[in-house]
Design an enzyme around this catalytic site. Structure first.
Site, PDB file in Angstrom:
ATOM      1  N   GLY A   1     -13.482   0.872 -17.894  1.00 25.83           N
ATOM      2  CA  GLY A   1     -12.010   0.340 -17.339  1.00 25.83           C
ATOM      3  C   GLY A   1     -12.230  -0.858 -16.137  1.00 25.83           C
ATOM      4  O   GLY A   1     -11.467  -0.701 -15.187  1.00 25.83           O
TER       5      GLY A   1
ATOM      6  N   TYR B   1       0.989  -1.143   0.062  1.00 27.76           N
ATOM      7  CA  TYR B   1       0.112  -0.021   0.030  1.00 27.76           C
ATOM      8  C   TYR B   1       1.031   1.344   0.129  1.00 27.76           C
ATOM      9  O   TYR B   1       0.477   2.233  -0.565  1.00 27.76           O
ATOM     10  CB  TYR B   1      -0.893   0.022   1.131  1.00 27.76           C
ATOM     11  CG  TYR B   1      -2.233  -0.952   0.884  1.00 27.76           C
ATOM     12  CD1 TYR B   1      -3.217  -0.364   0.006  1.00 27.76           C
ATOM     13  CD2 TYR B   1      -2.072  -2.268   1.206  1.00 27.76           C
ATOM     14  CE1 TYR B   1      -4.140  -1.087  -0.406  1.00 27.76           C
ATOM     15  CE2 TYR B   1      -3.423  -3.170   0.764  1.00 27.76           C
ATOM     16  CZ  TYR B   1      -4.219  -2.503   0.214  1.00 27.76           C
ATOM     17  OH  TYR B   1      -5.440  -3.153  -0.398  1.00 27.76           O
TER      18      TYR B   1
ATOM     19  N   VAL C   1      -9.672   3.323  -5.430  1.00 28.05           N
ATOM     20  CA  VAL C   1      -9.216   3.785  -4.325  1.00 28.05           C
ATOM     21  C   VAL C   1      -8.334   5.021  -4.361  1.00 28.05           C
ATOM     22  O   VAL C   1      -8.019   5.561  -3.150  1.00 28.05           O
ATOM     23  CB  VAL C   1      -8.798   2.719  -3.405  1.00 28.05           C
ATOM     24  CG1 VAL C   1      -9.760   1.634  -3.195  1.00 28.05           C
ATOM     25  CG2 VAL C   1      -7.427   2.267  -3.975  1.00 28.05           C
TER      26      VAL C   1
ATOM     27  N   HIS D   1     -15.191   0.559  -2.760  1.00 24.87           N
ATOM     28  CA  HIS D   1     -13.985  -0.182  -2.193  1.00 24.87           C
ATOM     29  C   HIS D   1     -13.268   0.445  -1.360  1.00 24.87           C
ATOM     30  O   HIS D   1     -11.950   0.356  -0.959  1.00 24.87           O
ATOM     31  CB  HIS D   1     -13.165  -0.832  -3.515  1.00 24.87           C
ATOM     32  CG  HIS D   1     -13.843  -1.869  -4.053  1.00 24.87           C
ATOM     33  ND1 HIS D   1     -13.555  -2.568  -5.275  1.00 24.87           N
ATOM     34  CD2 HIS D   1     -14.760  -2.581  -3.888  1.00 24.87           C
ATOM     35  CE1 HIS D   1     -14.268  -3.450  -5.797  1.00 24.87           C
ATOM     36  NE2 HIS D   1     -15.056  -3.511  -4.789  1.00 24.87           N
TER      37      HIS D   1
HETATM   38  C1  BJW Z   1      -8.599   0.013 -19.566  1.00 22.46           C
HETATM   39  C2  BJW Z   1      -7.679   0.615 -19.807  1.00 22.46           C
HETATM   40  C3  BJW Z   1      -7.647   2.070 -20.284  1.00 22.46           C
HETATM   41  C4  BJW Z   1      -6.864  -1.100 -19.119  1.00 22.46           C
HETATM   42  N1  BJW Z   1      -8.949   2.454 -20.552  1.00 22.46           N
HETATM   43  N2  BJW Z   1     -10.027   0.550 -19.908  1.00 22.46           N
HETATM   44  C5  BJW Z   1     -14.874 -16.806  -4.101  1.00 22.46           C
HETATM   45  C6  BJW Z   1     -14.141 -16.840  -2.932  1.00 22.46           C
HETATM   46  C7  BJW Z   1     -14.184 -15.668  -2.075  1.00 22.46           C
HETATM   47  C8  BJW Z   1     -14.832 -14.494  -2.501  1.00 22.46           C
HETATM   48  C9  BJW Z   1     -15.620 -14.549  -3.522  1.00 22.46           C
HETATM   49  C10 BJW Z   1     -15.899 -15.887  -4.056  1.00 22.46           C
HETATM   50  N3  BJW Z   1     -16.799 -15.842  -5.280  1.00 22.46           N
HETATM   51  C11 BJW Z   1     -16.969 -14.410  -5.075  1.00 22.46           C
HETATM   52  C12 BJW Z   1     -16.665 -13.514  -4.232  1.00 22.46           C
HETATM   53  C13 BJW Z   1     -16.874 -12.350  -3.763  1.00 22.46           C
HETATM   54  C14 BJW Z   1     -15.538 -11.503  -3.964  1.00 22.46           C
HETATM   55  C15 BJW Z   1     -15.190 -11.526  -5.567  1.00 22.46           C
HETATM   56  O1  BJW Z   1     -15.894 -11.037  -6.335  1.00 22.46           O
HETATM   57  N4  BJW Z   1     -14.082 -12.475  -5.851  1.00 22.46           N
HETATM   58  C16 BJW Z   1     -13.774 -12.772  -7.111  1.00 22.46           C
HETATM   59  C17 BJW Z   1     -12.308 -12.379  -7.677  1.00 22.46           C
HETATM   60  C18 BJW Z   1     -14.119 -14.283  -7.525  1.00 22.46           C
HETATM   61  N5  BJW Z   1     -15.911 -10.282  -3.746  1.00 22.46           N
HETATM   62  C19 BJW Z   1     -15.773  -9.687  -2.295  1.00 22.46           C
HETATM   63  O2  BJW Z   1     -15.119 -10.242  -1.588  1.00 22.46           O
HETATM   64  C20 BJW Z   1     -16.519  -8.262  -2.181  1.00 22.46           C
HETATM   65  N6  BJW Z   1     -17.331  -8.422  -1.079  1.00 22.46           N
HETATM   66  C21 BJW Z   1     -18.207  -9.140  -1.038  1.00 22.46           C
HETATM   67  O3  BJW Z   1     -18.724  -9.642  -2.070  1.00 22.46           O
HETATM   68  O4  BJW Z   1     -18.817  -9.025   0.112  1.00 22.46           O
HETATM   69  C22 BJW Z   1     -19.983  -9.938   0.539  1.00 22.46           C
HETATM   70  C23 BJW Z   1     -20.231  -9.907   1.841  1.00 22.46           C
HETATM   71  C24 BJW Z   1     -21.449  -9.332   2.392  1.00 22.46           C
HETATM   72  C25 BJW Z   1     -21.551  -9.500   3.641  1.00 22.46           C
HETATM   73  C26 BJW Z   1     -20.641  -9.523   4.598  1.00 22.46           C
HETATM   74  C27 BJW Z   1     -19.438  -9.991   4.132  1.00 22.46           C
HETATM   75  C28 BJW Z   1     -19.048 -10.304   2.843  1.00 22.46           C
HETATM   76  C29 BJW Z   1     -15.169  -7.046  -1.740  1.00 22.46           C
HETATM   77  C30 BJW Z   1     -14.267  -7.011  -3.163  1.00 22.46           C
HETATM   78  C31 BJW Z   1     -13.441  -6.133  -2.727  1.00 22.46           C
HETATM   79  C32 BJW Z   1     -12.247  -5.977  -3.635  1.00 22.46           C
HETATM   80  N7  BJW Z   1     -11.288  -5.194  -3.488  1.00 22.46           N
HETATM   81  C33 BJW Z   1     -10.187  -4.825  -4.546  1.00 22.46           C
HETATM   82  C34 BJW Z   1      -9.014  -4.288  -3.550  1.00 22.46           C
HETATM   83  C35 BJW Z   1      -9.277  -2.808  -2.921  1.00 22.46           C
HETATM   84  C36 BJW Z   1      -8.296  -2.209  -2.210  1.00 22.46           C
HETATM   85  C37 BJW Z   1      -7.004  -1.905  -3.090  1.00 22.46           C
HETATM   86  O5  BJW Z   1      -7.197  -1.242  -3.982  1.00 22.46           O
HETATM   87  O6  BJW Z   1      -5.960  -2.456  -2.886  1.00 22.46           O
HETATM   88  O7  BJW Z   1     -10.728  -3.724  -5.305  1.00 22.46           O
HETATM   89  S1  BJW Z   1      -9.792  -6.052  -5.510  1.00 22.46           S
HETATM   90  C38 BJW Z   1      -9.436  -5.420  -6.884  1.00 22.46           C
HETATM   91  O8  BJW Z   1     -10.338  -5.876  -7.969  1.00 22.46           O
HETATM   92  C39 BJW Z   1      -9.694  -3.711  -6.317  1.00 22.46           C
HETATM   93  C40 BJW Z   1     -10.597  -3.414  -7.393  1.00 22.46           C
HETATM   94  O9  BJW Z   1     -11.356  -2.183  -7.373  1.00 22.46           O
HETATM   95  C41 BJW Z   1     -11.266  -4.668  -8.075  1.00 22.46           C
HETATM   96  C42 BJW Z   1     -11.884  -4.557  -9.501  1.00 22.46           C
HETATM   97  O10 BJW Z   1     -10.878  -4.523 -10.355  1.00 22.46           O
HETATM   98  P1  BJW Z   1     -11.061  -3.478 -11.560  1.00 22.46           P
HETATM   99  O11 BJW Z   1     -11.139  -2.189 -11.198  1.00 22.46           O
HETATM  100  O12 BJW Z   1     -12.084  -4.172 -12.657  1.00 22.46           O
HETATM  101  O13 BJW Z   1      -9.535  -3.531 -12.302  1.00 22.46           O
HETATM  102  P2  BJW Z   1      -8.721  -4.572 -13.189  1.00 22.46           P
HETATM  103  O14 BJW Z   1      -7.353  -4.356 -13.218  1.00 22.46           O
HETATM  104  O15 BJW Z   1      -9.396  -6.159 -12.837  1.00 22.46           O
HETATM  105  O16 BJW Z   1      -9.333  -4.516 -14.776  1.00 22.46           O
HETATM  106  C43 BJW Z   1      -8.824  -3.135 -15.339  1.00 22.46           C
HETATM  107  C44 BJW Z   1      -9.637  -3.237 -16.587  1.00 22.46           C
HETATM  108  O17 BJW Z   1      -9.355  -1.857 -17.186  1.00 22.46           O
HETATM  109  C45 BJW Z   1      -9.191  -4.238 -17.589  1.00 22.46           C
HETATM  110  O18 BJW Z   1     -10.517  -4.677 -18.139  1.00 22.46           O
HETATM  111  C46 BJW Z   1      -8.627  -3.474 -18.890  1.00 22.46           C
HETATM  112  O19 BJW Z   1      -8.993  -4.049 -20.164  1.00 22.46           O
HETATM  113  C47 BJW Z   1      -9.048  -2.236 -18.670  1.00 22.46           C
HETATM  114  N8  BJW Z   1      -8.237  -1.130 -18.928  1.00 22.46           N
HETATM  115  N9  BJW Z   1      -6.444   0.173 -19.487  1.00 22.46           N
HETATM  116  C48 BJW Z   1     -10.042   1.607 -20.218  1.00 22.46           C
HETATM  117  N10 BJW Z   1      -6.610   3.017 -20.766  1.00 22.46           N
END
Ligand code: BJW
Ligand code: ZN
Length: 236
Positions: free
Chosen positions: A183, A63, A99, A115
């Protein structure tokens, strides 16, 4: 592009959902791209409460590295275009998974950070939360009130989203006429399901992403380009 532009121009209620790709052109690494790795560690193995409990110093190092990267970054034309379209709409909400705080820096106000925010820290003992932009010489940083270990004010896997932010997002998805998804890889729940929620009740869904994602096929229009180029054109 012209049809999608007219949906955006003519709608009363517009929602924009963003992910890390929107900040990529500002120099913030995405999570799942080739630049998303830190010391060859998969971010998914670091963004968990278990990783933090096992080694708070290592998770904080990641971080701290990201905070220093983001500190030097500025909003790009995509962030600015989102802030500008907000000012033209009576009903608007930006839902961001980012974030980094760059949307706020660009001028976005009707916004929820589902997030959390990397500049916020929370005490793991007394739960006090505050913004703190310090550089931290010693890791993990400690709470000034109780001495407990501070954690980043972000949402890790398995943790619930901030209730108010998630509630506002869900409400907007139930009423928006147009949803622009930009994105995000649409792999992380619950945001990965937002496009389907809006689509199911008749909203037009537009994707902006250079790559295909799991939501691409349900979209009414898809723009395969970078958000800093496509969003100003789409909202202009
Ligand atoms: C461009 C570009 C350009 C490139 N222009 N585009 C099985 C086991 C355990 C958990 C789960 C499970 N199945 C489901 C879950 C739930 C889990 C989940 O979804 N897991 C999956 C991975 C399977 N989710 C959670 O746990 C969430 N909570 C939840 O569900 O709670 C339920 C609950 C209820 C009640 C009580 C308790 C629980 C929480 C999710 C938290 C995610 N956190 C993170 C870290 C945040 C902190 C930090 O920043 O460090 O969030 S992980 C990370 O992924 C971050 C992001 O916000 C998130 C999404 O990523 P994002 O933004 O999509 O980025 P990328 O890199 O994946 O993609 C980039 C994109 O941009 C690409 O498509 C490129 O093509 C594109 N791109 N250049 C436009 N110029
Ligand atoms: Zn404390």
């Amino acid at each position: 592009m012209n049809i999608a532009k007219s949906w955006i121009r003519d709608c009363r209620s517009l929602c924009v959902l963003t992910g890390a790709g929107v900040s990529a052109e500002s120099g913030v690494p995405t999570f799942r791209g080739p630049d998303g790795f830190w010391k060859r560690r998969d971010p998914m193995s670091l963004a968990t409460p278990e990783a933090f409990a096992a080694d708070p110093e290592e998770v904080w190092e990641w971080y701290r590295w990201r905070r220093e990267k983001i500190r030097g970054c500025e909003p790009n034309a995509g962030h600015l275009a989102i802030a500008a379209i907000e000012r033209q709409k009576t009903d608007f909400l930006l839902i961001t998974q980012n974030v980094d705080g760059l949307h706020r820096a660009a001028g976005s106000r009707r916004m929820v950070e589902i997030h959390g925010n990397i500049w916020v820290v929370r005490c793991t003992s007394c739960r006090r939360e505050r913004e703190d932009r310090s550089r931290y010489d010693v890791l993990p940083p400690r709470c000034g009130s109780c001495g407990g270990i501070l954690r980043p004010g972000v949402v890790w896997f398995g943790e619930a989203l901030p209730r108010e932010a998630a509630g506002a997002a869900e409400e907007m998805l139930r009423r928006c006429e147009v949803l622009v998804v930009a994105g995000t890889s649409a792999l992380v729940a619950p945001a990965s399901g937002y496009a389907a929620v809006a689509k199911r009740r008749g909203a037009r869904v537009i994707e902006v992403n250079p790559d295909e994602t799991p939501v691409s096929e349900l979209c009414d229009a898809v723009f395969r380009g970078r958000s800093a180029e496509v969003l100003p054109a789409l909202f202009g």
